[in-house]
Design an enzyme around this catalytic site. Structure first.
Site, mmCIF file in Angstrom:
data_model
loop_
_atom_site.group_PDB
_atom_site.id
_atom_site.type_symbol
_atom_site.label_atom_id
_atom_site.label_comp_id
_atom_site.label_asym_id
_atom_site.label_seq_id
_atom_site.Cartn_x
_atom_site.Cartn_y
_atom_site.Cartn_z
ATOM 1 N N ASP A 1 3.850 4.604 -0.268
ATOM 2 C CA ASP A 1 3.016 3.942 -1.441
ATOM 3 C C ASP A 1 3.835 4.353 -2.628
ATOM 4 O OD1 ASP A 1 1.296 4.491 1.008
ATOM 5 O OD2 ASP A 1 -0.259 4.474 -0.471
ATOM 6 N N HIS B 1 2.363 2.360 -5.878
ATOM 7 C CA HIS B 1 1.371 2.157 -6.686
ATOM 8 C C HIS B 1 1.687 2.297 -8.202
ATOM 9 C CE1 HIS B 1 -2.357 2.624 -4.067
ATOM 10 N NE2 HIS B 1 -1.795 3.730 -3.566
ATOM 11 N N ASP C 1 1.129 -0.700 -0.698
ATOM 12 C CA ASP C 1 0.624 -0.167 -1.834
ATOM 13 C C ASP C 1 1.548 -0.064 -3.064
ATOM 14 O OD1 ASP C 1 -1.777 -0.034 -0.256
ATOM 15 O OD2 ASP C 1 -2.011 2.129 -0.525
ATOM 16 N N ASP D 1 -2.072 -1.115 -8.005
ATOM 17 C CA ASP D 1 -3.412 -0.302 -8.261
ATOM 18 C C ASP D 1 -2.778 1.051 -8.759
ATOM 19 O OD1 ASP D 1 -5.413 -2.329 -7.869
ATOM 20 O OD2 ASP D 1 -5.476 -2.006 -5.642
ATOM 21 N N ARG D 2 -3.686 1.431 -9.561
ATOM 22 C CA ARG D 2 -3.660 2.899 -10.125
ATOM 23 C C ARG D 2 -2.433 3.240 -11.372
ATOM 24 N NH1 ARG D 2 -5.329 4.932 -4.433
ATOM 25 N NH2 ARG D 2 -7.676 5.284 -4.572
ATOM 26 N N ASN E 1 -3.284 -1.266 2.135
ATOM 27 C CA ASN E 1 -4.651 -1.667 2.103
ATOM 28 C C ASN E 1 -4.862 -2.082 0.408
ATOM 29 O OD1 ASN E 1 -4.345 1.254 1.334
ATOM 30 N ND2 ASN E 1 -6.319 1.122 0.758
ATOM 31 N N HIS E 2 -3.969 -1.788 -0.323
ATOM 32 C CA HIS E 2 -4.315 -2.182 -1.902
ATOM 33 C C HIS E 2 -3.539 -3.579 -2.137
ATOM 34 C CE1 HIS E 2 -6.137 1.246 -3.850
ATOM 35 N NE2 HIS E 2 -5.704 1.996 -2.735
ATOM 36 N N HIS F 1 1.072 0.984 7.643
ATOM 37 C CA HIS F 1 0.673 1.406 6.282
ATOM 38 C C HIS F 1 -0.110 2.416 6.806
ATOM 39 C CE1 HIS F 1 -0.454 2.167 2.033
ATOM 40 N NE2 HIS F 1 -1.822 2.215 2.400
ATOM 41 N N ARG G 1 -13.381 7.505 4.156
ATOM 42 C CA ARG G 1 -12.937 6.428 3.329
ATOM 43 C C ARG G 1 -13.933 5.342 3.173
ATOM 44 N NH1 ARG G 1 -7.534 6.569 1.635
ATOM 45 N NH2 ARG G 1 -6.045 8.161 2.699
ATOM 46 N N HIS H 1 -0.057 5.856 2.854
ATOM 47 C CA HIS H 1 -1.482 5.623 2.916
ATOM 48 C C HIS H 1 -2.069 7.296 2.393
ATOM 49 C CE1 HIS H 1 -5.155 4.102 3.034
ATOM 50 N NE2 HIS H 1 -5.705 4.571 4.391
#
Length: 271
Positions: free
Chosen positions: A38, A40, A66, A69-70, A98-99, A147, A195, A223
Site C-alpha cells: 500500500d 496511499h 491502495d 485515499d488518506r 480495496n481502496h 492485495h 473490518r 492491506h
C-alpha cells in the site's frame, strides 16, 4: 505530476486501455520482481521504488494496490504510476486494492479530492480505470500476490483468472474478500473480521490447504500496516508488505530474485 483535467483524462484513457488488455490473473516471469505494498498517496515512496529499480535490466515492479485515499499526494501518486504504466507496460504492474473502489473512495478522501480539484466526472474516469486493474499476480509458477487475502470458496487460481473485469463496485463476495480479508495466527478456518460485514480473517489451516492444492510456495499481500513495514506469517509462507510512511511505519518493498530456479526474497527500506 500536476496535470489539467484534460491532460488527466487523456492519461486515464490511455492507461485504461493498457489495463484492459491484461489478464485478471497476471503472469510475471522476470528474473527480478520488486513488490511494493500500500502507498496511499505516498508519492515519495512510489518514486523511490521506481528511481531505485525501474532502470535495472530484467526487473519488474509490481504494486499491490491502495494507491489513493488518506495520504497527502493521492492524485500525484496514482497519476505517476499510471503514466509509467503507459510508458513501460511490461515493467510496471498495478493490481487492485480495496481502496480502488467507490465505497472506499467516498469514505476515505479520494472522491472528494478529485471532485474539488477537478470534477465528479473525472472521478468517474478513475473508477472506470480501477475496474480494469487485475485482482492478482503470479510470479513464476509458485508465488501468488494479492492485495487482501484468501476468500471463502476460493479453491483454485482459475477462479481468479475467470473473474469479470469492468466491475466499478465489485459485487462478488469472493472479490470483496480477495481485496479485504486478513490472515490471522491462531484462527481456524474463516472468522468474522473487525473490518465489517462479509469480511473475514483466514487461518493457517485453510491457507496451508490452498497453498498445497495449488502448488504454491509463497503468498505476498499488503492491506495491513506492520511496524517494520513487513511481517512473515504462517510459518514464513505468507509475507505481508506495507509501503506508506504516513502510518508511522518503515515503508518496505520485497525484492524477489531468481536463483537456481527458486526465488530469493530480500526486503528493502524505501525511506
Amino acid at each position: 505530476m500536476k496535470l489539467s483535467e484534460v491532460e488527466t483524462t487523456r492519461l486515464l484513457e490511455k492507461a485504461q486501455r493498457q489495463l484492459e488488455a491484461e489478464a485478471q490473473l497476471l503472469e510475471i516471469s522476470s528474473k527480478r520482481v520488486v513488490v511494493v505494498g500500500d502507498t496511499h498517496g505516498d508519492y515519495d515512496t512510489s518514486k523511490k521504488a521506481v528511481d531505485t529499480f525501474l532502470g535495472e535490466e530484467d526487473t519488474v515492479l509490481l504494486f499491490l494496490g491502495d494507491y489513493v485515499d488518506r495520504g497527502p499526494k493521492q492524485i500525484e501518486n496514482i497519476n505517476f504510476l499510471l503514466d509509467l504504466k503507459t510508458k513501460f507496460p511490461k515493467k510496471i504492474y498495478l493490481i487492485r486494492g480495496n481502496h480502488e473502489t467507490p465505497t472506499a473512495n467516498l469514505n476515505y478522501g479520494f472522491f472528494n479530492l478529485v471532485s474539488s480539484r477537478y470534477s465528479p466526472q473525472l472521478y468517474r474516469k478513475y473508477s472506470e480505470l480501477f475496474a480494469q486493474m487485475p485482482y492478482a499476480a503470479m510470479l513464476g509458477f509458485s508465488i501468488l500476490c494479492v492485495h487482501g487475502g484468501l476468500a471463502e470458496g476460493l479453491k483454485s487460481l482459475s477462479q481468479i483468472a475467470s473473474l469479470p473485469k469492468g466491475e466499478v463496485e465489485p459485487a462478488s463476495p469472493l472479490v470483496t474478500q480477495l481485496l479485504w480479508n486478513d490472515p490471522k495466527e491462531g484462527v481456524s478456518g474463516f472468522q468474522e473480521s473487525f473490518r465489517g460485514e462479509g469480511i473475514r480473517y483466514f487461518g493457517r489451516d485453510v491457507f496451508d490447504t490452498f497453498m498445497e492444492e495449488n502448488k504454491l510456495s509463497l503468498m505476498l499481500r499488503s492491506h495491513e500496516a506492520y511496524p517494520e513495514g513487513y511481517a512473515y506469517l504462517f510459518g514464513g509462507r505468507l509475507l505481508g508488505l506495507f509501503s506508506c510512511r504516513y502510518y508511522g511505519v518503515t515503508p518496505r518493498a520485497a525484492v524477489l530474485d531468481e536463483d537456481m530456479g527458486k526465488r530469493r526474497v530480500s526486503l528493502v527500506d524505501l525511506t
